[in-house]
Design a protein around this motif. Structure first.
Motif, PDB file in Angstrom:
ATOM      1  N   GLY A 105      -6.238  -1.666  -6.280  1.00 36.28           N
ATOM      2  CA  GLY A 105      -6.736  -2.883  -5.687  1.00 36.28           C
ATOM      3  C   GLY A 105      -6.732  -2.795  -4.183  1.00 36.28           C
ATOM      4  N   ASN A 106      -7.517  -1.883  -3.623  1.00 34.90           N
ATOM      5  CA  ASN A 106      -7.515  -1.647  -2.181  1.00 34.90           C
ATOM      6  C   ASN A 106      -8.110  -2.831  -1.431  1.00 34.90           C
ATOM      7  OD1 ASN A 106      -6.352   0.936  -2.228  1.00 34.90           O
ATOM      8  ND2 ASN A 106      -8.319   1.808  -2.828  1.00 34.90           N
ATOM      9  N   PHE A 107      -7.293  -3.460  -0.605  1.00 35.23           N
ATOM     10  CA  PHE A 107      -7.719  -4.578   0.233  1.00 35.23           C
ATOM     11  C   PHE A 107      -8.752  -4.079   1.229  1.00 35.23           C
ATOM     12  CE2 PHE A 107      -7.219  -6.934   4.223  1.00 35.23           C
ATOM     13  CZ  PHE A 107      -7.501  -8.226   3.784  1.00 35.23           C
ATOM     14  N   ILE A 108      -9.848  -4.816   1.356  1.00 38.12           N
ATOM     15  CA  ILE A 108     -10.903  -4.467   2.307  1.00 38.12           C
ATOM     16  C   ILE A 108     -10.864  -5.410   3.502  1.00 38.12           C
ATOM     17  CG2 ILE A 108     -13.394  -4.181   2.640  1.00 38.12           C
ATOM     18  CD1 ILE A 108     -12.196  -2.114   0.700  1.00 38.12           C
ATOM     19  N   SER A 109     -10.952  -6.721   3.242  1.00 33.75           N
ATOM     20  CA  SER A 109     -10.950  -7.690   4.329  1.00 33.75           C
ATOM     21  C   SER A 109     -10.780  -9.101   3.780  1.00 33.75           C
ATOM     22  CB  SER A 109     -12.258  -7.606   5.129  1.00 33.75           C
ATOM     23  OG  SER A 109     -13.360  -8.005   4.324  1.00 33.75           O
ATOM     24  N   LEU A 110     -10.607 -10.044   4.692  1.00 29.67           N
ATOM     25  CA  LEU A 110     -10.617 -11.463   4.352  1.00 29.67           C
ATOM     26  C   LEU A 110     -11.957 -12.040   4.774  1.00 29.67           C
ATOM     27  CD1 LEU A 110      -7.087 -12.645   5.550  1.00 29.67           C
ATOM     28  CD2 LEU A 110      -7.880 -12.501   3.191  1.00 29.67           C
ATOM     29  N   ILE A 111     -12.499 -12.947   3.973  1.00 26.90           N
ATOM     30  CA  ILE A 111     -13.740 -13.636   4.320  1.00 26.90           C
ATOM     31  C   ILE A 111     -13.562 -15.118   4.012  1.00 26.90           C
ATOM     32  CG2 ILE A 111     -15.248 -11.641   4.000  1.00 26.90           C
ATOM     33  CD1 ILE A 111     -15.981 -12.730   1.261  1.00 26.90           C
TER      34      ILE A 111
END
Length: 183
Positions: A8-14
């Motif tokens: 579950g690799n975190f990419i970013s917050l939106i």
């Protein structure tokens, strides 16, 4: 981009918006799921069980096929938008608001192909139970940012043509459901 774990690799917050006016935007996480990791595959399976959608079913089956082979697929990438802010190694299906599958380098090295995009049925545009709005657009914005400089291609259902056009996609030919986005 921050990678917080191997699953579950975190990419970013939106940001997405709540349907009720005058509420602050809600931050959600963009996470890349790895079909070779049992916890990520479990989350995709549970989303399919909860949503019972055609696209969620295909996304899960494509991820399961990669898992069954046991070899990383460098071309297919799976993403989810989730309300979770941590513990991405244990994605919770009930917190997932959208999921999608990207095929890299399709039709060429300067392009990607958005194979599937599914928003949680209760939060789709026409749902009477909708709490959030703009989830699909937020997913597209995240993909545009993640693959900046690459053309994004897709084949739209007739019912979603207006949605993609509002998000800057253009038909590849007259009266075509094949769409593309480029900066």
């Amino acid at each position: 981009m921050d990678n917080l774990s191997f699953t579950g690799n975190f990419i970013s917050l939106i940001n997405i918006k709540k349907l009720k006016p005058f509420t602050m935007p809600v931050k959600i996480s963009v996470v890349e799921a790895d079909p070779l990791v049992s916890e990520d595959l479990r989350a995709l399976r549970e989303v399919n069980d909860l949503w019972r959608g055609n696209f969620s079913n295909v996304i899960y089956k494509d991820a399961a096929a990669i898992n069954n082979i046991g070899i990383p697929d460098e071309i297919q990438n799976f993403f989810v938008l989730t309300r979770q802010k941590e513990n991405f190694n244990r994605l919770k299906a009930e917190d997932i608001l959208a999921e999608g599958k990207i095929i890299l380098d399709n039709p060429d090295k300067n392009s990607i192909y958005l194979d599937y995009l599914q928003v949680q049925p209760d939060n789709m545009f026409e749902s009477e139970n909708r709490i959030y709005k703009g989830i699909g657009s937020a997913f597209l914005d995240a993909i545009k940012a993640l693959y900046k400089g690459k053309e994004i291609n897709l084949h739209s259902l007739y019912s979603t043509l207006d949605f993609y056009k509002k998000n800057g996609f253009r038909p590849s030919g007259r009266d075509s459901n094949n769409l593309y986005f480029s900066v």
